[in-house]
Design a protein around this motif. Structure first.
Motif, short mmCIF file in Angstrom:
data_model
loop_
_atom_site.label_atom_id
_atom_site.label_comp_id
_atom_site.label_asym_id
_atom_site.label_seq_id
_atom_site.Cartn_x
_atom_site.Cartn_y
_atom_site.Cartn_z
N LEU A 38 4.30 -7.39 5.91
CA LEU A 38 3.02 -8.09 5.80
C LEU A 38 1.84 -7.14 5.92
O LEU A 38 0.88 -7.22 5.16
CB LEU A 38 2.94 -9.19 6.87
CG LEU A 38 1.68 -10.04 6.90
CD1 LEU A 38 1.49 -10.78 5.59
CD2 LEU A 38 1.76 -11.03 8.06
N ASP A 39 1.91 -6.20 6.86
CA ASP A 39 0.77 -5.32 7.10
C ASP A 39 0.47 -4.39 5.91
O ASP A 39 -0.67 -3.96 5.74
CB ASP A 39 0.95 -4.52 8.38
CG ASP A 39 2.17 -3.62 8.35
OD1 ASP A 39 3.17 -3.98 7.71
OD2 ASP A 39 2.11 -2.55 8.98
N LEU A 42 -10.82 -13.05 7.95
CA LEU A 42 -9.96 -13.31 6.79
C LEU A 42 -8.74 -14.10 7.25
O LEU A 42 -7.99 -13.64 8.12
CB LEU A 42 -9.51 -11.98 6.15
CG LEU A 42 -8.57 -12.08 4.96
CD1 LEU A 42 -9.25 -12.78 3.79
CD2 LEU A 42 -8.09 -10.69 4.55
N GLN A 43 -8.57 -15.27 6.71
CA GLN A 43 -7.36 -16.07 6.95
C GLN A 43 -6.50 -15.95 5.71
O GLN A 43 -6.95 -16.26 4.60
CB GLN A 43 -7.72 -17.53 7.22
CG GLN A 43 -8.51 -17.71 8.49
CD GLN A 43 -8.88 -19.16 8.76
OE1 GLN A 43 -8.80 -20.02 7.90
NE2 GLN A 43 -9.31 -19.42 9.98
N LEU A 44 -5.26 -15.50 5.88
CA LEU A 44 -4.44 -15.08 4.76
C LEU A 44 -3.01 -15.59 4.86
O LEU A 44 -2.40 -15.51 5.92
CB LEU A 44 -4.45 -13.53 4.73
CG LEU A 44 -3.61 -12.82 3.70
CD1 LEU A 44 -4.13 -13.08 2.30
CD2 LEU A 44 -3.62 -11.32 4.01
N HIS A 45 -2.52 -16.10 3.76
CA HIS A 45 -1.10 -16.45 3.60
C HIS A 45 -0.58 -15.61 2.45
O HIS A 45 -1.13 -15.67 1.35
CB HIS A 45 -0.91 -17.93 3.28
CG HIS A 45 -1.40 -18.85 4.33
ND1 HIS A 45 -1.88 -20.10 4.05
CD2 HIS A 45 -1.51 -18.70 5.67
CE1 HIS A 45 -2.25 -20.69 5.17
NE2 HIS A 45 -2.04 -19.85 6.17
N VAL A 46 0.46 -14.82 2.70
CA VAL A 46 1.05 -14.00 1.66
C VAL A 46 2.44 -14.55 1.37
O VAL A 46 3.29 -14.64 2.26
CB VAL A 46 1.13 -12.52 2.08
CG1 VAL A 46 1.70 -11.68 0.94
CG2 VAL A 46 -0.24 -11.99 2.49
N PHE A 47 2.67 -14.91 0.11
CA PHE A 47 3.95 -15.45 -0.33
C PHE A 47 4.66 -14.36 -1.14
O PHE A 47 4.23 -14.02 -2.25
CB PHE A 47 3.75 -16.69 -1.21
CG PHE A 47 3.19 -17.86 -0.45
CD1 PHE A 47 4.02 -18.87 0.00
CD2 PHE A 47 1.82 -17.96 -0.20
CE1 PHE A 47 3.50 -19.96 0.70
CE2 PHE A 47 1.29 -19.03 0.49
CZ PHE A 47 2.14 -20.04 0.94
N LYS A 49 0.83 -1.22 0.00
CA LYS A 49 0.00 0.00 0.00
C LYS A 49 0.85 1.25 0.00
O LYS A 49 0.52 2.25 -0.65
CB LYS A 49 -0.95 0.01 1.19
CG LYS A 49 -1.87 1.22 1.22
CD LYS A 49 -2.91 1.08 2.27
CE LYS A 49 -3.80 2.28 2.45
NZ LYS A 49 -4.05 3.16 1.39
N SER A 50 1.97 1.22 0.69
CA SER A 50 2.82 2.41 0.79
C SER A 50 3.44 2.80 -0.55
O SER A 50 3.86 3.93 -0.73
CB SER A 50 3.90 2.20 1.84
OG SER A 50 4.73 1.13 1.48
N LYS A 110 -4.44 -3.95 3.44
CA LYS A 110 -5.42 -3.00 2.91
C LYS A 110 -5.65 -3.22 1.42
O LYS A 110 -6.79 -3.14 0.94
CB LYS A 110 -4.97 -1.56 3.19
CG LYS A 110 -5.98 -0.53 2.81
CD LYS A 110 -7.25 -0.67 3.63
CE LYS A 110 -8.26 0.40 3.26
NZ LYS A 110 -9.62 0.06 3.63
N ILE A 111 -4.60 -3.52 0.68
CA ILE A 111 -4.74 -3.79 -0.76
C ILE A 111 -5.65 -4.99 -0.98
O ILE A 111 -6.55 -4.96 -1.82
CB ILE A 111 -3.35 -4.03 -1.41
CG1 ILE A 111 -2.47 -2.81 -1.30
CG2 ILE A 111 -3.50 -4.50 -2.86
CD1 ILE A 111 -2.95 -1.58 -2.03
N ILE A 112 -5.43 -6.05 -0.20
CA ILE A 112 -6.23 -7.26 -0.36
C ILE A 112 -7.69 -7.00 0.02
O ILE A 112 -8.60 -7.41 -0.71
CB ILE A 112 -5.61 -8.42 0.46
CG1 ILE A 112 -4.25 -8.79 -0.13
CG2 ILE A 112 -6.55 -9.62 0.51
CD1 ILE A 112 -3.38 -9.65 0.74
N LEU A 113 -7.92 -6.31 1.12
CA LEU A 113 -9.30 -5.99 1.51
C LEU A 113 -9.98 -5.12 0.45
O LEU A 113 -11.15 -5.32 0.13
CB LEU A 113 -9.32 -5.31 2.88
CG LEU A 113 -9.04 -6.24 4.06
CD1 LEU A 113 -8.78 -5.45 5.33
CD2 LEU A 113 -10.18 -7.23 4.28
N ASP A 114 -9.26 -4.15 -0.09
CA ASP A 114 -9.83 -3.31 -1.15
C ASP A 114 -10.17 -4.15 -2.39
O ASP A 114 -11.22 -3.95 -3.01
CB ASP A 114 -8.87 -2.19 -1.54
CG ASP A 114 -8.77 -1.09 -0.48
OD1 ASP A 114 -9.60 -1.08 0.46
OD2 ASP A 114 -7.85 -0.26 -0.59
#
Length: 117
Positions: free
Chosen positions: A71-72, A58-63, A12-13, A76-80
């Motif tokens: 991670l944080d 939301l259960q999330l795995h980010v690779f 997001k940044s 917001k990008i994923i929720l959007d």
């Protein structure tokens, strides 16, 4: 049900740039974010148009392709994106996020499940 979205989730940044029109400045999405949103829409076949209106988890795995990303910044990008594909009605109905970070240099992606509460 688990959904996988292939591709590097942008931070997001780094996804907005300041544009100046006449004397007015505003934020505009970067090409990377626009491309990710399009890709997310095309791949999100499990939850697209589910229109979850109530509370959810939301259960999330980010690779990521490297360990540099926070991670944080992806949350917001994923929720959007979930709102854009009408998986959820409003991200303020999210009451819990369980997120884990992994490294996969070959196949960056996200894997997630939405659980109604």
């Amino acid at each position: 049900m688990m959904q996988t979205i292939i591709g590097k989730c942008p931070s997001k940044s780094n996804c907005y740039k300041v544009v100046k029109i006449a004397q007015h400045s505003s934020l505009a999405k970067t090409k990377a974010l626009i491309d990710y949103e399009k890709s997310f829409y095309l791949q999100c076949n499990v939850y697209r148009n589910k229109n979850i209106t109530g509370l959810f988890e939301l259960q999330l795995h980010v690779f990521y392709d490297s360990n540099r990303a926070d991670l944080d910044n992806s949350l917001k990008i994923i929720l959007d994106c979930l709102q854009k594909v009408n998986a959820i009605k409003n991200d303020n109905n999210c009451v819990k996020i369980t997120a884990e970070k992994f490294i996969d240099k070959i196949k960056p992606r996200i894997e997630f499940t939405i659980i109604t509460v």
